[in-house]
Motif scaffolding. Structure first.
Motif, mmCIF file in Angstrom:
data_model
loop_
_atom_site.group_PDB
_atom_site.id
_atom_site.type_symbol
_atom_site.label_atom_id
_atom_site.label_comp_id
_atom_site.label_asym_id
_atom_site.label_seq_id
_atom_site.Cartn_x
_atom_site.Cartn_y
_atom_site.Cartn_z
ATOM 1 N N MET A 10 65.637 39.220 56.289
ATOM 2 C CA MET A 10 65.744 39.664 57.680
ATOM 3 C C MET A 10 64.358 39.834 58.304
ATOM 4 O O MET A 10 64.133 39.466 59.460
ATOM 5 C CB MET A 10 66.525 40.979 57.751
ATOM 6 N N ILE A 11 63.423 40.385 57.529
ATOM 7 C CA ILE A 11 62.066 40.579 58.042
ATOM 8 C C ILE A 11 61.406 39.235 58.316
ATOM 9 O O ILE A 11 60.708 39.058 59.329
ATOM 10 C CB ILE A 11 61.225 41.408 57.054
ATOM 11 N N GLY A 12 61.622 38.270 57.408
ATOM 12 C CA GLY A 12 61.074 36.936 57.628
ATOM 13 C C GLY A 12 61.570 36.328 58.928
ATOM 14 O O GLY A 12 60.798 35.730 59.683
ATOM 15 N N GLY A 13 62.860 36.491 59.188
ATOM 16 C CA GLY A 13 63.412 35.996 60.449
ATOM 17 C C GLY A 13 62.850 36.746 61.642
ATOM 18 O O GLY A 13 62.582 36.165 62.698
ATOM 19 N N PHE A 14 62.636 38.059 61.473
ATOM 20 C CA PHE A 14 62.091 38.871 62.552
ATOM 21 C C PHE A 14 60.648 38.492 62.847
ATOM 22 O O PHE A 14 60.219 38.470 64.007
ATOM 23 C CB PHE A 14 62.190 40.354 62.191
ATOM 24 N N TYR A 15 59.888 38.174 61.798
ATOM 25 C CA TYR A 15 58.512 37.722 61.993
ATOM 26 C C TYR A 15 58.463 36.467 62.869
ATOM 27 O O TYR A 15 57.559 36.307 63.704
ATOM 28 C CB TYR A 15 57.866 37.406 60.642
ATOM 29 N N GLN A 16 59.404 35.557 62.664
ATOM 30 C CA GLN A 16 59.420 34.323 63.445
ATOM 31 C C GLN A 16 59.808 34.589 64.900
ATOM 32 O O GLN A 16 59.316 33.929 65.814
ATOM 33 C CB GLN A 16 60.406 33.325 62.822
ATOM 34 N N PHE A 17 60.673 35.579 65.086
ATOM 35 C CA PHE A 17 61.138 35.904 66.445
ATOM 36 C C PHE A 17 60.081 36.689 67.220
ATOM 37 O O PHE A 17 59.821 36.415 68.392
ATOM 38 C CB PHE A 17 62.436 36.705 66.364
ATOM 39 N N ASP A 18 59.476 37.671 66.567
ATOM 40 C CA ASP A 18 58.532 38.575 67.227
ATOM 41 C C ASP A 18 57.104 38.139 66.926
ATOM 42 O O ASP A 18 56.738 37.938 65.769
ATOM 43 C CB ASP A 18 58.760 40.007 66.733
ATOM 44 N N THR A 19 56.295 38.006 67.966
ATOM 45 C CA THR A 19 54.915 37.586 67.761
ATOM 46 C C THR A 19 54.098 38.739 67.176
ATOM 47 O O THR A 19 54.521 39.894 67.193
ATOM 48 C CB THR A 19 54.272 37.148 69.088
ATOM 49 N N ASN A 20 52.922 38.415 66.675
ATOM 50 C CA ASN A 20 52.022 39.442 66.137
ATOM 51 C C ASN A 20 50.938 39.795 67.151
ATOM 52 O O ASN A 20 49.857 40.249 66.791
ATOM 53 C CB ASN A 20 51.376 38.953 64.839
ATOM 54 N N THR A 21 51.236 39.567 68.434
ATOM 55 C CA THR A 21 50.267 39.843 69.495
ATOM 56 C C THR A 21 50.707 41.037 70.338
ATOM 57 O O THR A 21 51.878 41.448 70.307
ATOM 58 C CB THR A 21 50.105 38.620 70.406
ATOM 59 N N ASN A 22 49.746 41.581 71.105
ATOM 60 C CA ASN A 22 49.998 42.725 71.983
ATOM 61 C C ASN A 22 50.611 43.882 71.199
ATOM 62 O O ASN A 22 51.768 44.249 71.391
ATOM 63 C CB ASN A 22 50.899 42.314 73.147
#
Length: 241
Positions: free
Chosen positions: A145-157
């Motif tokens: 689930m976290i892997g999928g969330f990483y793809q959905f949510d950027t690591n910016t802002n």
């Protein structure tokens, strides 16, 4: 004694503050329903956040990192309170909207102030984090689930953390609710807020700096949106006495 216990149950039992069955768009500017207009902030914020995340041209993102981030291990179990943030925020908005309109208005003023300030910071000082593990040591439902969330949510802002600000927004509003004054409710509010806030660093969505940067913004928002009205009410009660 029976009468006292009955009165206490009535006091604690949530009752709708407003009869929304009487709501008409023509009544939006009345004292009874004017607070409904505050909900318009959410689509405006959503558009601004989407723009700064997906379309705003950024020449350079400033990476947020500190030594403490490296000492905090990744733990997928914290993804549960991290996701619970969405229930916490929406649930608090819904609860106060129907059962404690004064708390709802204070929460919305707090959100409008802190979220707007955060968006301005994102435009002026774009940040990113590079803390996500390149691969997971364990494979289970949560890491998937976290892997999928990483793809959905950027690591910016990421700085300050909206996740942390939102968790405190819910806590401050629920703390105001007359029906939630018992110690067990207060304890649940504090524990939930802390778990959501620290979950951001354990699932490597935020740096400790992002969390720390959110706290003074929450303190300022609390003072102007919650604290000043409480100080005023206490002063009024003192004068009356």
């Amino acid at each position: 004694m029976h009468g006292i216990l009955y009165a206490e149950r009535i006091y604690l039992m949530p009752k709708p503050c407003v009869d929304y069955r009487k709501f008409r768009f023509g009544k939006l500017n009345t004292d009874e329903f004017r607070h409904v207009l505050l909900l318009l902030f959410w689509p405006v914020f959503g558009l601004l956040f989407t723009y700064v995340e997906r379309f705003y041209p950024v020449k350079k993102y400033y990476s947020v990192h500190c030594a403490l981030d490296d000492a905090i291990p990744f733990c997928e179990w914290f993804f549960i309170p991290y996701l619970f943030w969405f229930v916490w925020l929406v649930g608090t908005l819904a609860y106060t909207f129907f059962f404690d309109v004064p708390a709802f208005k204070k929460m919305m003023y707090f959100v409008m102030f802190t979220y707007t300030a955060t968006i301005v910071i994102y435009f002026l000082f774009p940040t990113c984090q590079e803390l996500r593990p390149p691969e997971f040591e364990r494979q289970n439902l949560l890491t998937q689930m976290i892997g999928g969330f990483y793809q959905f949510d950027t690591n910016t802002n990421v700085c300050p953390s909206i996740h942390v600000i939102g968790s405190f927004a819910g806590a401050f509003a629920l703390w105001e609710c007359r029906a939630l004054q018992k110690p067990q409710y207060r304890a649940a509010i504090v524990i939930t807020t802390l778990l959501i806030s620290i979950s951001t660093v354990f699932v490597k969505q935020h740096s400790v700096i992002d969390v720390a940067a959110a706290l003074p913004l929450c303190a300022i928002g609390y003072y102007f949106c919650f604290g000043k009205s409480r100080i005023h009410s206490q002063s009024t009660e003192a004068v009356v006495e």
